[in-house]
Design a protein around this motif. Sequence first.
Motif, PDB file in Angstrom:
ATOM      1  N   VAL A  16       0.855  -1.259   0.024  1.00 26.15           N
ATOM      2  CA  VAL A  16      -0.107   0.036  -0.173  1.00 26.15           C
ATOM      3  C   VAL A  16       0.869   1.306   0.014  1.00 26.15           C
ATOM      4  N   ARG A  17       0.418   2.386  -0.478  1.00 26.81           N
ATOM      5  CA  ARG A  17       1.128   3.575  -0.377  1.00 26.81           C
ATOM      6  C   ARG A  17       1.047   4.208   0.975  1.00 26.81           C
ATOM      7  N   GLY A  18       2.121   4.908   1.032  1.00 28.57           N
ATOM      8  CA  GLY A  18       2.410   5.656   2.513  1.00 28.57           C
ATOM      9  C   GLY A  18       2.346   7.051   2.251  1.00 28.57           C
ATOM     10  N   ASN A  19       2.215   8.171   3.043  1.00 32.62           N
ATOM     11  CA  ASN A  19       2.377   9.403   2.769  1.00 32.62           C
ATOM     12  C   ASN A  19       3.584  10.066   2.163  1.00 32.62           C
ATOM     13  N   ASN A  20       4.580   9.090   2.110  1.00 30.26           N
ATOM     14  CA  ASN A  20       5.933   9.578   1.369  1.00 30.26           C
ATOM     15  C   ASN A  20       6.073   8.881   0.077  1.00 30.26           C
ATOM     16  N   ASP A  21       5.009   7.910  -0.354  1.00 27.22           N
ATOM     17  CA  ASP A  21       4.762   7.429  -1.769  1.00 27.22           C
ATOM     18  C   ASP A  21       4.237   8.559  -2.448  1.00 27.22           C
ATOM     19  N   VAL A  22       4.954   9.383  -3.069  1.00 25.48           N
ATOM     20  CA  VAL A  22       4.415  10.353  -3.632  1.00 25.48           C
ATOM     21  C   VAL A  22       5.387  10.514  -4.848  1.00 25.48           C
ATOM     22  N   PRO A  23       5.002  11.181  -6.118  1.00 24.39           N
ATOM     23  CA  PRO A  23       5.759  11.227  -7.486  1.00 24.39           C
ATOM     24  C   PRO A  23       6.838  12.102  -7.015  1.00 24.39           C
ATOM     25  N   GLU A  24       6.863  13.020  -6.038  1.00 17.84           N
ATOM     26  CA  GLU A  24       8.040  13.803  -6.109  1.00 17.84           C
ATOM     27  C   GLU A  24       9.257  12.885  -5.075  1.00 17.84           C
ATOM     28  N   LYS A  25       8.893  12.010  -4.473  1.00 21.50           N
ATOM     29  CA  LYS A  25       9.876  11.120  -3.842  1.00 21.50           C
ATOM     30  C   LYS A  25      10.228   9.886  -4.643  1.00 21.50           C
ATOM     31  N   TRP A  26       9.816   9.572  -5.545  1.00 25.06           N
ATOM     32  CA  TRP A  26      10.003   8.191  -6.272  1.00 25.06           C
ATOM     33  C   TRP A  26      10.798   8.669  -7.847  1.00 25.06           C
ATOM     34  N   PRO A  27      11.564   7.782  -8.428  1.00 18.91           N
ATOM     35  CA  PRO A  27      12.256   8.239  -9.465  1.00 18.91           C
ATOM     36  C   PRO A  27      11.214   8.273 -10.658  1.00 18.91           C
ATOM     37  N   GLY A  28      11.399   9.226 -11.421  1.00 28.71           N
ATOM     38  CA  GLY A  28      10.265   9.487 -12.487  1.00 28.71           C
ATOM     39  C   GLY A  28      10.107   8.327 -13.365  1.00 28.71           C
ATOM     40  N   SER A  29      11.122   7.300 -13.797  1.00 31.04           N
ATOM     41  CA  SER A  29      10.947   5.953 -14.282  1.00 31.04           C
ATOM     42  C   SER A  29       9.980   4.994 -13.664  1.00 31.04           C
ATOM     43  N   GLU A  30       9.666   5.204 -12.255  1.00 35.16           N
ATOM     44  CA  GLU A  30       8.893   4.231 -11.410  1.00 35.16           C
ATOM     45  C   GLU A  30       7.464   4.809 -11.276  1.00 35.16           C
ATOM     46  N   LEU A  31       7.202   5.937 -11.808  1.00 35.07           N
ATOM     47  CA  LEU A  31       5.775   6.374 -11.460  1.00 35.07           C
ATOM     48  C   LEU A  31       4.688   5.391 -11.855  1.00 35.07           C
ATOM     49  N   ALA A  32       4.779   4.922 -13.102  1.00 36.84           N
ATOM     50  CA  ALA A  32       3.936   3.946 -13.281  1.00 36.84           C
ATOM     51  C   ALA A  32       3.443   2.911 -12.461  1.00 36.84           C
ATOM     52  N   LEU A  33       4.535   2.138 -11.572  1.00 35.64           N
ATOM     53  CA  LEU A  33       4.405   1.256 -10.591  1.00 35.64           C
ATOM     54  C   LEU A  33       3.784   2.086  -9.270  1.00 35.64           C
ATOM     55  N   LEU A  34       4.221   3.230  -9.139  1.00 37.57           N
ATOM     56  CA  LEU A  34       3.675   3.846  -8.046  1.00 37.57           C
ATOM     57  C   LEU A  34       2.138   4.077  -8.122  1.00 37.57           C
ATOM     58  N   SER A  35       1.644   4.440  -9.269  1.00 42.44           N
ATOM     59  CA  SER A  35       0.259   4.602  -9.542  1.00 42.44           C
ATOM     60  C   SER A  35      -0.651   3.466  -9.479  1.00 42.44           C
ATOM     61  N   GLY A  36       0.090   2.288  -9.615  1.00 41.95           N
ATOM     62  CA  GLY A  36      -0.760   1.030  -9.364  1.00 41.95           C
ATOM     63  C   GLY A  36      -0.696   0.626  -7.869  1.00 41.95           C
ATOM     64  N   ILE A  37      -0.180   1.129  -7.031  1.00 39.82           N
ATOM     65  CA  ILE A  37      -0.255   0.711  -5.694  1.00 39.82           C
ATOM     66  C   ILE A  37      -1.471   1.437  -4.985  1.00 39.82           C
TER      67      ILE A  37
END
Length: 199
Positions: free
Chosen positions: A83-104
Amino acid sequence: MHRDQNAHSVAQKGSEVSASGLDTDWRGLERVRLAIVSDTHGQLDARIGELVAGCDLAVHAGDIMGAAVLAALQPRLGQVLAVRGNNDVPEKWPGSELALLSGIPLEVSLMLPGGDLVVVHGDRAGPTKTRHARLRALYPAARAIVYGHSHQLICDTAQTPWVLNPGAAGRVRTFGGPSCLILEAGTTDWQVRAQRFPA
């Protein structure tokens, strides 16, 4: 097995990562062993990674902060539910991994032998003093609720649902060393064990 049809799953180095699109119904098994981690903040302690390898599934309760952490979680059945935490935001993830982040997702419910396990990050569950009561009120049908956010290792099994926090599995605010939980979920009994390693 049931699959969440709203799902989007991503493969990372042999493991399926994210909760979306993965099997969340494990009731057909007699027993399931889960490694529960949280608050890695971009780094997973290698000793915890070794424990995860001996478990069937891995659960991450947020503040992941990078795909490398999820890829390092290699449970036997190859599924990592996060699950996403409050620090799992686009500004704190590498740009190349944002597709993964958006699916969490923000919340995951696993149907395990003997009951359901709900996983959230905990940042939206109110102040520390009332957090466990609020989580129990929000998810009364669960057998256990896992949350992260506080980095504090807690096994509150005084009443059902249990409220569990695996602490921090990385290097940030570990309060005595990186930690995790191992949950054995059986059709008739559940057991949880805390593991902390020296800092």
